[in-house]
Scaffold this motif. Structure first.
Motif, PDB file in Angstrom:
ATOM      1  N   GLY A 139       0.790  -1.239   0.000  1.00 60.48           N
ATOM      2  CA  GLY A 139       0.000   0.000   0.000  1.00 60.48           C
ATOM      3  C   GLY A 139       0.816   1.280   0.000  1.00 60.48           C
ATOM      4  O   GLY A 139       0.295   2.348   0.312  1.00 60.48           O
ATOM      5  N   LEU A 165      -7.203   1.157   5.928  1.00 56.52           N
ATOM      6  CA  LEU A 165      -6.443   2.212   5.232  1.00 56.52           C
ATOM      7  C   LEU A 165      -6.501   3.550   5.972  1.00 56.52           C
ATOM      8  O   LEU A 165      -5.475   4.217   6.136  1.00 56.52           O
ATOM      9  CB  LEU A 165      -6.961   2.357   3.795  1.00 56.52           C
ATOM     10  N   SER A 208       2.114   3.157  -2.494  1.00 51.87           N
ATOM     11  CA  SER A 208       1.630   4.192  -3.420  1.00 51.87           C
ATOM     12  C   SER A 208       0.319   4.786  -2.926  1.00 51.87           C
ATOM     13  O   SER A 208       0.109   6.000  -3.015  1.00 51.87           O
ATOM     14  CB  SER A 208       1.394   3.626  -4.819  1.00 51.87           C
ATOM     15  N   THR A 209      -0.552   3.923  -2.392  1.00 48.71           N
ATOM     16  CA  THR A 209      -1.862   4.393  -1.927  1.00 48.71           C
ATOM     17  C   THR A 209      -1.699   5.411  -0.796  1.00 48.71           C
ATOM     18  O   THR A 209      -2.305   6.481  -0.808  1.00 48.71           O
ATOM     19  CB  THR A 209      -2.695   3.184  -1.431  1.00 48.71           C
ATOM     20  N   ARG A 218       0.006   8.696  -1.984  1.00 49.29           N
ATOM     21  CA  ARG A 218      -0.923   9.556  -2.733  1.00 49.29           C
ATOM     22  C   ARG A 218      -1.724  10.429  -1.758  1.00 49.29           C
ATOM     23  O   ARG A 218      -1.876  11.632  -1.961  1.00 49.29           O
ATOM     24  CB  ARG A 218      -1.871   8.691  -3.569  1.00 49.29           C
ATOM     25  N   LYS A 219      -2.182   9.802  -0.676  1.00 50.21           N
ATOM     26  CA  LYS A 219      -2.966  10.553   0.317  1.00 50.21           C
ATOM     27  C   LYS A 219      -2.100  11.631   0.994  1.00 50.21           C
ATOM     28  O   LYS A 219      -2.546  12.748   1.202  1.00 50.21           O
ATOM     29  CB  LYS A 219      -3.519   9.591   1.393  1.00 50.21           C
ATOM     30  N   ARG A 239      -4.996  -8.542  -2.102  1.00 47.62           N
ATOM     31  CA  ARG A 239      -4.891  -7.172  -2.633  1.00 47.62           C
ATOM     32  C   ARG A 239      -4.149  -7.150  -3.962  1.00 47.62           C
ATOM     33  O   ARG A 239      -4.515  -6.426  -4.882  1.00 47.62           O
ATOM     34  CB  ARG A 239      -4.188  -6.265  -1.612  1.00 47.62           C
ATOM     35  N   ARG A 250      -5.605  -6.039  -7.556  1.00 46.78           N
ATOM     36  CA  ARG A 250      -4.992  -4.941  -8.324  1.00 46.78           C
ATOM     37  C   ARG A 250      -4.855  -5.303  -9.798  1.00 46.78           C
ATOM     38  O   ARG A 250      -4.736  -4.432 -10.650  1.00 46.78           O
ATOM     39  CB  ARG A 250      -3.621  -4.597  -7.708  1.00 46.78           C
TER      40      ARG A 250
END
Ligand SMILES: Nc1ncnc2c1ncn2[C@@H]1O[C@H](COP(=O)(O)OP(=O)(O)OP(=O)(O)O)[C@@H](O)[C@H]1O
Length: 216
Positions: free
Chosen positions: A26, A184, A28-29, A32-33, A143, A147
């Motif tokens: 996770g 998340l 990149s996820t 990004r946030k 996951r 993806r």
């Protein structure tokens, strides 16, 4: 003038941030946030890779897509801080990519694997190290499958490597923070808290000191 001094000082005070974790954990996820919340504070250090772009990936934004020959040449010329081989492809962080973020006055964020972390430790970059741990290997597999970026073989390899990376990641002393990416929102909240406590507050204290010295 005050702004300029403040900018120069904050630049040298800001340690880079390394986010490391198995493929699919996770990174990149979460990044990004983080970038959305702090667009002026953090700059993503764009890595080089010899792998093919995934759908939607933009050259120069997600990665600098390059050939093995040029990357080997650049490594030979000492242009890379770290590089690693994964699943038959090369990945690496160039000095230029780091300088690019620093010249913008931002904290440099590196998304690298364990091989990269071990190399960065031998540089004078002195980053904060965060390890992102999936809740379990089963969940990681789910996951990665969802993806839809992996073949059966590349999925297998990622899971095998993940187990070894987690072993290294959770070893006391290897990382400043081990973050479990179960929920998340909860994982992001913890990342944000770490960043605000360790990276932002120091900057505001420094800025206050600069103000006191300049203004009187
Ligand atoms: N907490 C979470 N719960 C459920 N799904 C998640 C969570 N975090 C991330 N994901 C999903 O898991 C997948 C892998 O996440 P992501 O692509 O960010 O991983 P990564 O660590 O950047 O992987 P890679 O190193 O292969 O680029 C994505 O589809 C993402 O939407």
């Amino acid at each position: 003038m005050i702004q300029l001094v403040r900018r120069m000082c904050s630049k040298i005070s800001r340690r880079p941030l390394v986010l490391c974790g198995p493929s699919g954990s996770g990174k990149s996820t979460l990044l990004r946030k983080l970038m959305e919340d702090f667009p002026n504070s953090f700059g993503f250090c764009v890595s080089h890779t010899t792998r093919n772009p995934r759908p939607g990936e933009v050259n120069g934004t997600h990665y600098h897509f390059t050939s093995r020959e040029s990357m080997l040449e650049a490594i030979k010329n000492n242009e890379f801080i770290e590089n690693a081989e994964f699943s038959g492809n090369m990945y690496g962080t160039s000095k230029l990519a780091v300088e690019h973020v620093l010249s913008d006055g931002k904290v440099c964020v590196l998304d690298i694997d364990v091989q990269g972390v071990k190399q960065v430790r031998n540089t004078d970059l002195n980053p904060w190290y965060i390890f992102l741990k999936p809740p379990s290997l089963d969940e990681l597999e789910k996951r990665l499958k969802a993806r839809k970026t992996e073949t059966a073989a590349s999925l297998r390899l990622r899971l095998d490597v993940a187990a070894k990376e987690i072993e290294y990641g959770i070893q006391p002393g290897n990382f400043d923070l081990v973050l479990i990416n179960d929920d998340l929102d909860h994982a992001y909240k913890q990342l944000k808290e770490f960043v605000e406590t360790n990276m932002m507050e120091k900057d505001s204290i420094l800025e206050k000191k600069i103000d006191e010295q300049i203004i009187g």
